[in-house]
Design an enzyme around this catalytic site. Structure first.
Site, PDB file in Angstrom:
ATOM      1  N   GLY A  18      20.361 -11.275  14.497  1.00 57.17           N
ATOM      2  CA  GLY A  18      20.875 -12.470  13.839  1.00 57.17           C
ATOM      3  C   GLY A  18      20.118 -13.702  14.282  1.00 57.17           C
ATOM      4  N   GLY A  20      20.360 -18.131  13.827  1.00 53.70           N
ATOM      5  CA  GLY A  20      21.066 -19.293  13.301  1.00 53.70           C
ATOM      6  C   GLY A  20      20.375 -20.556  13.721  1.00 53.70           C
ATOM      7  N   GLY A  21      21.033 -21.690  13.423  1.00 53.79           N
ATOM      8  CA  GLY A  21      20.431 -22.970  13.739  1.00 53.79           C
ATOM      9  C   GLY A  21      20.248 -23.185  15.228  1.00 53.79           C
ATOM     10  N   MET A  22      21.179 -22.639  16.056  1.00 48.96           N
ATOM     11  CA  MET A  22      21.084 -22.874  17.488  1.00 48.96           C
ATOM     12  C   MET A  22      20.256 -21.832  18.213  1.00 48.96           C
ATOM     13  SD  MET A  22      24.706 -24.190  18.977  1.00 48.96           S
ATOM     14  CE  MET A  22      24.069 -23.700  20.590  1.00 48.96           C
ATOM     15  N   VAL A  25      20.364 -13.901  18.113  1.00 48.22           N
ATOM     16  CA  VAL A  25      21.210 -12.873  18.719  1.00 48.22           C
ATOM     17  C   VAL A  25      20.429 -11.556  18.706  1.00 48.22           C
ATOM     18  CG1 VAL A  25      23.406 -11.651  18.659  1.00 48.22           C
ATOM     19  CG2 VAL A  25      23.292 -14.041  17.906  1.00 48.22           C
ATOM     20  N   LYS A  40      22.836 -13.672  23.068  1.00 43.13           N
ATOM     21  CA  LYS A  40      22.522 -14.858  22.266  1.00 43.13           C
ATOM     22  C   LYS A  40      21.717 -15.803  23.133  1.00 43.13           C
ATOM     23  CE  LYS A  40      24.597 -18.555  19.521  1.00 43.13           C
ATOM     24  NZ  LYS A  40      25.852 -19.111  18.969  1.00 43.13           N
ATOM     25  N   ASP A 141      35.519 -25.231  14.187  1.00 42.77           N
ATOM     26  CA  ASP A 141      34.592 -24.828  13.125  1.00 42.77           C
ATOM     27  C   ASP A 141      34.951 -23.438  12.607  1.00 42.77           C
ATOM     28  OD1 ASP A 141      32.467 -25.145  11.370  1.00 42.77           O
ATOM     29  OD2 ASP A 141      31.014 -24.288  12.745  1.00 42.77           O
TER      30      ASP A 141
END
Length: 748
Positions: A18, A20-22, A25, A40, A141
């Site tokens: 995975g 994502g923006g941050m 994973v 992560k 969130d």
């Protein structure tokens, strides 16, 4: 990151599962305990990346780790370990075998999930939230992508990346015309949108949005425009889920609508009560109910996905997001001028792969992942700005602008978008001259590539005019505003919101040029037009009515100004909330108007209430709180309560000196108020000392011939008169008169 890398000599990364923006994973192997885990970690950040952006990511990542590691519940993703290795922050979690709710909806081709599954998911999430809320943690969130359903049916909440401990929940996201700082628009609670403090009931609202979507296939406010979505959350009652899907059970319909109540007090008291309610409903009988049939003879219509919204949401947007594959939107021929095709200065990312190598432009095509990272960092810079962290935002945008220029070229729209944001941060941090240069360069670049009448070109020119006004160059600002206005009227019409925004700015600038009647007349026309186009309670309409009131005050028409300010304050309280900064600003101006009308007792009571509200919302040392306290002190003086007025002025002056600096204009205004109080109490020698301090500081900062510096020297001369030192006073008056005459001659 290589797939053979070993983290802390223990966690071997196997494959990426995975991104994502941050961070990323990875599926990994815990070699100490012989088990599979998920790791992560922050994307590796090289030396070419700006340190401010790295610092923000690290801070957020550590917060996620600390919060998540404290949670131990079957409905929450288990965190085993966290730390830092070779400059990379990592979080070790249990490896989940399943799909998040967003993926399940995609798998189901956006059709809603099975009713039994929906109720089961709702119950499990409610129990998990009950646990996290009891630990003092609010997720903030909650959305389908953050809720996993495992293959064995277990439901887990993931990613407490922006969770906050309950005692630290005073941090608020502030909503602006360009979007939001944290949270996801389709799942944000009204209190998150309003920027006030949130508690566990905000998560309950977000859960209601999630349940609505998985039960019906659409979120409660399914609109493309983010502003309209946010206004829907705040002002519009959602359609019952059963209007979209009649087979949903009645109890589920009522629960979701209770969760979506506009105020926290109307929602279930806590997640535990919600969980008990769901469990009781599920165990009392079958979950499914027969589908409702339309009346005989009436065809069944697909439900509307767009609820009715206030008329002023029409046309509201959150601005344009930069991307590496930029193209201009198509617009009606009579509404735009300039380019309408794709960006073609050597980087056509969608066709580059098909072009023979010999025919490709010299500038190489940037890898998509590089553009994605730059886009993510650009948006992170925007978020920092929305949080008011302008210095950090500026550092991020400068670094992104430099890398975009290298990758895409100096005149690529994305490069210019980053430079535009650099200019914006400079103007918000008091560096108006630097901002002027930046906006000028952006305007020139956009004019070369998009044309002089393109909306993005005009936006940069309009910001140039704004910064000229900041620099006191109001005549030049007027010329730029007038040219932009003519272009906007020619290309998009006289009543387009962008045209009206430019006319508003022009009216504001006219008042700074001393053309008060012209300013009032134009502001009144714009307010009338905005009320007609956007609605009477639209924030833009109220901003212009505020400017109308200001012009009325400058014209000495204080009774009319007072009435207008009061109407604006009342409308803002209803549209934006009583604690919104714009509402409080209008209340402050009501106090100014009352004082000008000699109604100081009323003004005093207003300022006392305003000081209490500012202190509660923004803190005792906030500049606006201190401004309200200054107004309170002034009106104490007008009521001849000089001992109290002097004490208030001294206290405010001391705080302003500490917070803003000794030579800040607000500090000097407070110091002058101290001198005024001393004079009224007959302590003229002390007053003279303070008046001289103010005069010297203003001359040092503004110049000896600045109007404020001259006014301070007049104060000093008046003080000398009171002390019987007439000759010195006369000499000082003559010096002030000469400087004024000299300044007047230079002005011509």
């Amino acid at each position: 990151m290589a797939d053979t890398r070993l983290i802390q000599g223990r966690y071997r990364l196997l494959d990426l599962i995975g991104r994502g923006g941050m961070g990323e994973v990875w599926r990994a192997h815990d070699e100490s305990l012989g088990r599979k885990v998920a790791v992560k970690c922050l994307k590796p950040v090289g030396p070419q990346h700006d340190q401010s952006f790295t610092r923000v990511l690290r801070e957020r990542f550590r917060r996620e780790a600390r919060v998540a590691a404290a949670l131990q519940h079957r409905g929450v993703t288990v965190v085993h370990d966290f730390g830092e290795h070779d400059g990379v922050l990592y979080l070790v979690m249990e490896l989940l075998d399943g799909r998040n709710l967003s993926q399940l909806l995609e798998d189901n081709k956006a059709h809603p999930l099975d009713v039994t599954d929906v109720v089961d998911i709702a119950e499990q999430v409610a129990w998990a939230l009950s646990y996290t809320h009891e630990q003092g943690i609010v997720h903030r969130d909650l959305k389908p992508a953050n809720i996993m359903r495992l293959t064995d049916g277990t439901v887990k909440i993931c990613d407490f990346g922006i969770a906050r401990l309950g005692h630290d929940i005073g941090f608020t996201s502030r909503l602006t015309g360009t979007g939001i700082a944290m949270g996801t628009p389709h799942y944000m609670s009204p209190e998150q949108i309003s920027g006030v403090e949130v508690d566990h009931r905000s998560d309950l609202y977000s859960l209601g949005c999630v349940l609505y979507e998985i039960a019906t296939g659409v979120p409660p406010f399914d609109l493309d425009d983010a502003w309209a979505v946010l206004v829907g959350h705040r002002d519009t009652q959602p359609e019952p889920p059963r209007t979209h899907r009649p087979e949903l059970p009645g109890f589920f319909d009522r629960i979701v609508l209770d969760l979506l109540a506009k105020t926290p007090e109307e929602r279930p008291s806590d997640a535990k009560a919600l969980a008990h309610r769901l469990t009781a409903a599920r165990t009392s009988g079958p979950v499914g109910v027969p589908a409702l049939r339309p009346p005989a003879g009436r065809p069944e219509q697909p439900p509307s996905r767009a609820p009715r919204l206030p008329s002023w949401t029409r046309g509201m947007t959150t601005g344009h997001k930069a991307s590496g594959t930029w193209s201009l939107p198509h617009t009606p021929p009579d509404h735009s001028a300039g380019l309408t095709g794709e960006w073609t200065t050597g980087v056509d990312l969608r066709r580059a792969a098909a072009v023979p190598a010999a025919l490709k432009p010299e500038r190489p095509t940037p890898p998509p992942e590089v553009l994605a990272v730059l886009n993510s960092r650009h948006n992170a810079g925007l978020s920092l700005g929305r949080l008011g962290r302008w210095n950090e935002a500026g550092e991020v945008h400068r670094a992104v602008a430099a890398e975009r220029e290298h990758a895409l070229g100096p005149d690529h729209p994305d490069t210019l978008a980053s430079r535009y944001e650099v200019g914006f941060t400079l103007s918000r941090t008091g560096r108006a001259a630097d901002a002027l240069r930046e906006f000028g360069a952006v305007a020139e670049g956009r004019e070369r590539t998009m044309g002089p009448d393109h909306p993005e070109t005009l936006a940069a020119r309009q910001e140039t005019a704004y910064v000229l006004g900041q620099l006191g160059r109001h005549f030049e600002a007027h010329q730029v505003y007038a040219a932009v206005l003519a272009s906007r009227e020619r290309t998009i019409g006289a009543e387009h919101p962008d045209t009206l925004r430019c006319r508003h700015n022009l009216a504001f600038n006219l008042s700074r040029l001393g053309r008060l009647e012209d300013s009032y007349r134009m502001a009144h026309e714009v307010a009338t037009a905005r009320a007609r186009v956007l609605g009477a309670t639209h924030p833009d309409t109220l901003v212009t009515r505020y400017e109308v009131a200001y012009a009325l005050g400058q014209l000495g028409r204080w009774a009319e100004a007072l009435q207008t300010y009061r109407e604006v304050a009342q409308a803002r309280a209803q549209a934006l909330g009583p604690d919104h900064p714009d509402t409080l600003a209008a209340r402050y101006e009501v106090g100014i108007s009352l004082g000008r009308l000699g109604r100081s007792a009323e003004a005093l009571e207003l300022y006392r209430a305003l000081v209490d509200d500012r202190t509660r919302v923004q803190g005792p040392a906030d500049p606006e709180t201190l401004r309200a306290r200054h107004g309170l002190g002034v009106n104490l003086g007008r009521l001849a309560r000089w001992e109290e007025a002097l004490a208030e002025a001294r206290d405010v002056c001391a705080i302003r000196e500490r917070v803003l600096g000794p030579d800040h204009p607000d500090t000097l205004v407070s110091r002058r108020e101290v001198a005024v109080g001393l004079g009224w109490l007959g302590r003229w020698a002390d007053a003279l000392t303070v008046y001289r301090q103010v005069a010297e500081a203003r001359e040092r900062v503004l110049g000896a011939d600045h109007p404020d510096a001259l006014a301070s020297r007049n104060d000093e001369a008046h003080c000398l008169e009171q002390l019987g030192r007439g000759a010195e006073a006369v000499e000082l008056y003559r010096r002030v008169a000469a400087l004024r005459q000299q300044r007047g001659a230079q002005g011509h």
